[in-house]
Design a protein around this motif. Sequence first.
Motif, PDB file in Angstrom:
ATOM      1  N   ILE A 144       0.847  -1.202   0.000  1.00  0.00           N
ATOM      2  CA  ILE A 144       0.000   0.000   0.000  1.00  0.00           C
ATOM      3  C   ILE A 144       0.879   1.248   0.000  1.00  0.00           C
ATOM      4  O   ILE A 144       0.562   2.242  -0.650  1.00  0.00           O
ATOM      5  CB  ILE A 144      -0.970  -0.056   1.193  1.00  0.00           C
ATOM      6  CG1 ILE A 144      -1.937  -1.240   0.980  1.00  0.00           C
ATOM      7  CG2 ILE A 144      -1.735   1.257   1.356  1.00  0.00           C
ATOM      8  CD1 ILE A 144      -2.682  -1.681   2.215  1.00  0.00           C
ATOM      9  N   THR A 145       2.004   1.184   0.679  1.00  0.00           N
ATOM     10  CA  THR A 145       2.950   2.308   0.638  1.00  0.00           C
ATOM     11  C   THR A 145       3.480   2.468  -0.785  1.00  0.00           C
ATOM     12  O   THR A 145       3.523   3.586  -1.316  1.00  0.00           O
ATOM     13  CB  THR A 145       4.116   2.066   1.623  1.00  0.00           C
ATOM     14  OG1 THR A 145       3.587   1.571   2.852  1.00  0.00           O
ATOM     15  CG2 THR A 145       4.893   3.342   1.872  1.00  0.00           C
ATOM     16  N   ARG A 146       3.871   1.374  -1.400  1.00  0.00           N
ATOM     17  CA  ARG A 146       4.384   1.404  -2.776  1.00  0.00           C
ATOM     18  C   ARG A 146       3.408   2.087  -3.721  1.00  0.00           C
ATOM     19  O   ARG A 146       3.774   3.013  -4.447  1.00  0.00           O
ATOM     20  CB  ARG A 146       4.642  -0.026  -3.262  1.00  0.00           C
ATOM     21  CG  ARG A 146       4.985  -0.158  -4.747  1.00  0.00           C
ATOM     22  CD  ARG A 146       5.080  -1.632  -5.157  1.00  0.00           C
ATOM     23  NE  ARG A 146       5.226  -1.792  -6.603  1.00  0.00           N
ATOM     24  CZ  ARG A 146       4.204  -1.745  -7.451  1.00  0.00           C
ATOM     25  NH1 ARG A 146       2.974  -1.533  -7.024  1.00  0.00           N
ATOM     26  NH2 ARG A 146       4.424  -1.895  -8.751  1.00  0.00           N
ATOM     27  N   LYS A 147       2.161   1.650  -3.706  1.00  0.00           N
ATOM     28  CA  LYS A 147       1.231   2.230  -4.687  1.00  0.00           C
ATOM     29  C   LYS A 147       0.898   3.685  -4.354  1.00  0.00           C
ATOM     30  O   LYS A 147       0.645   4.487  -5.262  1.00  0.00           O
ATOM     31  CB  LYS A 147      -0.011   1.360  -4.883  1.00  0.00           C
ATOM     32  CG  LYS A 147      -0.941   1.209  -3.730  1.00  0.00           C
ATOM     33  CD  LYS A 147      -2.071   0.212  -4.098  1.00  0.00           C
ATOM     34  CE  LYS A 147      -3.058   0.115  -2.946  1.00  0.00           C
ATOM     35  NZ  LYS A 147      -4.066  -0.932  -3.127  1.00  0.00           N
ATOM     36  N   ALA A 203       4.373  10.454  -6.368  1.00  0.00           N
ATOM     37  CA  ALA A 203       5.500  10.820  -7.236  1.00  0.00           C
ATOM     38  C   ALA A 203       4.995  11.324  -8.589  1.00  0.00           C
ATOM     39  O   ALA A 203       5.473  12.337  -9.112  1.00  0.00           O
ATOM     40  CB  ALA A 203       6.435   9.627  -7.419  1.00  0.00           C
ATOM     41  N   LYS A 204       4.002  10.623  -9.131  1.00  0.00           N
ATOM     42  CA  LYS A 204       3.439  11.067 -10.414  1.00  0.00           C
ATOM     43  C   LYS A 204       2.844  12.465 -10.280  1.00  0.00           C
ATOM     44  O   LYS A 204       3.030  13.323 -11.145  1.00  0.00           O
ATOM     45  CB  LYS A 204       2.354  10.096 -10.877  1.00  0.00           C
ATOM     46  CG  LYS A 204       2.917   8.814 -11.488  1.00  0.00           C
ATOM     47  CD  LYS A 204       1.791   7.936 -12.018  1.00  0.00           C
ATOM     48  CE  LYS A 204       2.348   6.668 -12.669  1.00  0.00           C
ATOM     49  NZ  LYS A 204       1.289   5.666 -12.888  1.00  0.00           N
ATOM     50  N   VAL A 260       7.853   3.048   6.668  1.00  0.00           N
ATOM     51  CA  VAL A 260       7.441   4.141   5.776  1.00  0.00           C
ATOM     52  C   VAL A 260       8.388   4.148   4.574  1.00  0.00           C
ATOM     53  O   VAL A 260       8.233   3.338   3.678  1.00  0.00           O
ATOM     54  CB  VAL A 260       7.363   5.524   6.459  1.00  0.00           C
ATOM     55  CG1 VAL A 260       6.605   6.500   5.566  1.00  0.00           C
ATOM     56  CG2 VAL A 260       6.671   5.424   7.822  1.00  0.00           C
ATOM     57  N   ILE A 261       9.385   5.040   4.587  1.00  0.00           N
ATOM     58  CA  ILE A 261      10.388   5.024   3.518  1.00  0.00           C
ATOM     59  C   ILE A 261      11.740   4.881   4.185  1.00  0.00           C
ATOM     60  O   ILE A 261      12.061   5.604   5.120  1.00  0.00           O
ATOM     61  CB  ILE A 261      10.306   6.305   2.665  1.00  0.00           C
ATOM     62  CG1 ILE A 261       9.070   6.215   1.761  1.00  0.00           C
ATOM     63  CG2 ILE A 261      11.579   6.499   1.841  1.00  0.00           C
ATOM     64  CD1 ILE A 261       8.933   7.350   0.782  1.00  0.00           C
ATOM     65  N   SER A 314      11.462  13.801   0.361  1.00  0.00           N
ATOM     66  CA  SER A 314      10.273  14.579   0.019  1.00  0.00           C
ATOM     67  C   SER A 314       9.042  13.680  -0.082  1.00  0.00           C
ATOM     68  O   SER A 314       7.947  14.062   0.334  1.00  0.00           O
ATOM     69  CB  SER A 314      10.491  15.395  -1.267  1.00  0.00           C
ATOM     70  OG  SER A 314      10.689  14.527  -2.355  1.00  0.00           O
ATOM     71  N   LEU A 315       9.218  12.459  -0.590  1.00  0.00           N
ATOM     72  CA  LEU A 315       8.072  11.546  -0.670  1.00  0.00           C
ATOM     73  C   LEU A 315       7.642  11.098   0.727  1.00  0.00           C
ATOM     74  O   LEU A 315       6.451  10.975   1.013  1.00  0.00           O
ATOM     75  CB  LEU A 315       8.412  10.335  -1.548  1.00  0.00           C
ATOM     76  CG  LEU A 315       8.608  10.653  -3.037  1.00  0.00           C
ATOM     77  CD1 LEU A 315       9.232   9.468  -3.772  1.00  0.00           C
ATOM     78  CD2 LEU A 315       7.283  11.060  -3.693  1.00  0.00           C
ATOM     79  N   LYS A 316       8.614  10.889   1.606  1.00  0.00           N
ATOM     80  CA  LYS A 316       8.271  10.507   2.974  1.00  0.00           C
ATOM     81  C   LYS A 316       7.496  11.632   3.658  1.00  0.00           C
ATOM     82  O   LYS A 316       6.506  11.388   4.359  1.00  0.00           O
ATOM     83  CB  LYS A 316       9.538  10.177   3.772  1.00  0.00           C
ATOM     84  CG  LYS A 316       9.230   9.762   5.202  1.00  0.00           C
ATOM     85  CD  LYS A 316      10.441   9.243   5.942  1.00  0.00           C
ATOM     86  CE  LYS A 316      10.037   8.850   7.364  1.00  0.00           C
ATOM     87  NZ  LYS A 316      11.147   8.292   8.130  1.00  0.00           N
TER      88      LYS A 316
END
Lengths: 355, 355
Positions: free
Chosen positions: A260-263, A269-270, A306-307, A332-334
């Motif tokens: 779920i974190t991956r998706k 990111a997109k 998380v990341i 930044s994604l985290k």
Amino acid sequence: MTQSLLQDIKVTKTENSKISQVDFNNLSFGSTFSDHMLVCDYKNGTWEAPEVIPYQPISLDPSSKIFHYGQSIFEGMKAYKDENGDVFLFRPLDNFKRLNISAKRLAIPELPEAFFMEGLKTLLEVDKNWIPTTQGSSLYIRPFVFASGKGFHASPADAYKFIIATAPSGSYFAGKVKVLIEEKYSRSANGGVGYAKAGGNYAGQFYPTQLAVAKGYNQVIWTDDNKHEYIEEAGAMNIFVRINDSLLTAPTNDRILDGITRKSIIEIAKQEGINVEVRPISVTEVVNAAKNGSLKEMFGAGTAAVISPISVFGYQGTDYTLPELDNDYASSLKKRITDIQYNRSEDPFGWRIKL
Amino acid sequence: MTQSLLQDIKVTKTENSKISQVDFNNLSFGSTFSDHMLVCDYKNGTWEAPEVIPYQPISLDPSSKIFHYGQSIFEGMKAYKDENGDVFLFRPLDNFKRLNISAKRLAIPELPEAFFMEGLKTLLEVDKNWIPTTQGSSLYIRPFVFASGKGFHASPADAYKFIIATAPSGSYFAGKVKVLIEEKYSRSANGGVGYAKAGGNYAGQFYPTQLAVAKGYNQVIWTDDNKHEYIEEAGAMNIFVRINDSLLTAPTNDRILDGITRKSIIEIAKQEGINVEVRPISVTEVVNAAKNGSLKEMFGAGTAAVISPISVFGYQGTDYTLPELDNDYASSLKKRITDIQYNRSEDPFGWRIKL
Ligand SMILES: Cc1ncc(COP(=O)(O)O)c(C=O)c1O
Ligand SMILES: Cc1ncc(COP(=O)(O)O)c(C=O)c1O
């Protein structure tokens, strides 16, 4: 969260809360358990009504199939408390759906959605005070189902237990991780149970991980079991690789858990305008990118950690060090995902659920 | 079996024997449990002294790793009683060694040989009257080890339980079995845990087996996970194929359990002058042999079922029926091995151990 839920699900509260014994400023991961748990039994072909009861030992016959045939599945999720004391879940329905995907593959009877969702909400309402508020901490939630039915016969059980227990937790990894790209051992087979959160998938990783730890790494990066040519995932995380400014991650398949974190990371990111490529990533590509300097980042992504940025990867006896960047995607994604989780930002995706 | 063993291992006998409630003439497989069990705990880095206690429920914390990470292994063996009431085991040291091979792969601490062997003998001495004597029945013995240590962290446990429980049992399969050669699902990966008797290997087979049962088969024959080209083994049996007068079986590897029945059958067959070929067996070879009439027999071999003749195999939508032979290898090999096990014949191999 309304009173009606508490009326639907029977709640028996503990008379000996352990909460005063807990140091919420020094929480490790998943080792302190809250006062209550949700329990639900499957018997005579049906899931019986779930109940919230004091956290307590489970008593099982020695022939219960969980001890012999590994018929068990689980989920991992978190409850987050914001500054106002409001409580949030992150895409909980996706955990429920994945639990039932795992159930099907492991020949475990699927759970009704309401038992999971209402059971979870009732439990969290009862143990609301166990959700920590210190930076980076959360209430780790562990729904699990196992075969309680009896018999020394390798066949599905006729009785199961579904339990949700929770653990106030600090962060999973401290700092960056060193990983080893695996060349010998494997996590899962084509046509196997790798895409399920089945207990057996984890036990099989311990020994190869111990070997990697003995060599100075923290984690193994699993590759395909056929030729060990492609990067798949880590112990409890999916893997992202940044080459130049593109973010790569392997497509999910029957060997890889659909994280779920991956998706969520892919979508964030997109939205940030990052070029995301979901495609097989060969070890050769990563090694070449490390050699020519185009490999910028690697990180794991999963609910618990998380990341988790990777500092070094080892492969065929050589260690490759990742650069230190100022504007790394991982940070930044985290920030984006945890801001959504802890209600510190807008939630354009509709992922956050207020209890 | 001498008194000294009983002195070494603490024995607490039940005050409520269930033996009078058991119909020893109508035993199913592995569903009636004897009065006692051996228990042995691993704590603080060491296996503590084993004890024989009344068969009773096990109490575990909900966070015990057995529920979450599938860290469990087991063995399957039998005790046989002859006409004089003497009790025999069949190659028990091989089960002990295999348990420790499984332990290593599952990151479970290995057991001392004496705890296993002396523990087993003491338990059998105490529950000697539970060993049935009706034709084809025996005392099924289930040694198992699982992670009792706590924590929602995917890492090896710090505490384990080793238990031996027993079940007076009749035969496993009644009659011949119809099998389906699997084309989609797999039992184990290269570099995985298929060669270990790990719980997770069994749970993963249940769903594909249910699908096969729905199509009218009893069992799945597993093939390699890469291309499903080679026959590997069945759920709890290794597989033998007779083409003309040669007996074929797949070599063991990291995906296949090194069965004690399999290796005994190989030795007995060789001694009988049968040409035994231990080599990869392709599905194509078996299908072609079925078509041209050179396929004479197929059978499974394992402790529970001993030798289980196959009447039909299904592959790619076609059923292939095996011929009915007068002098089949399956019957004569089954007679040879069970005669050794039940002390009805000489034991030229030195496999039988008298208690
Ligand atoms: C094998 C595996 N891969 C990936 C993940 C990440 O999944 P999620 O982001 O849903 O937690 C996990 C952990 O849950 C896992 O166990
Ligand atoms: C997967 C598997 N293969 C083969 C066998 C046969 O092994 P053994 O003859 O030692 O019982 C078993 C059962 O023990 C098994 O579980």
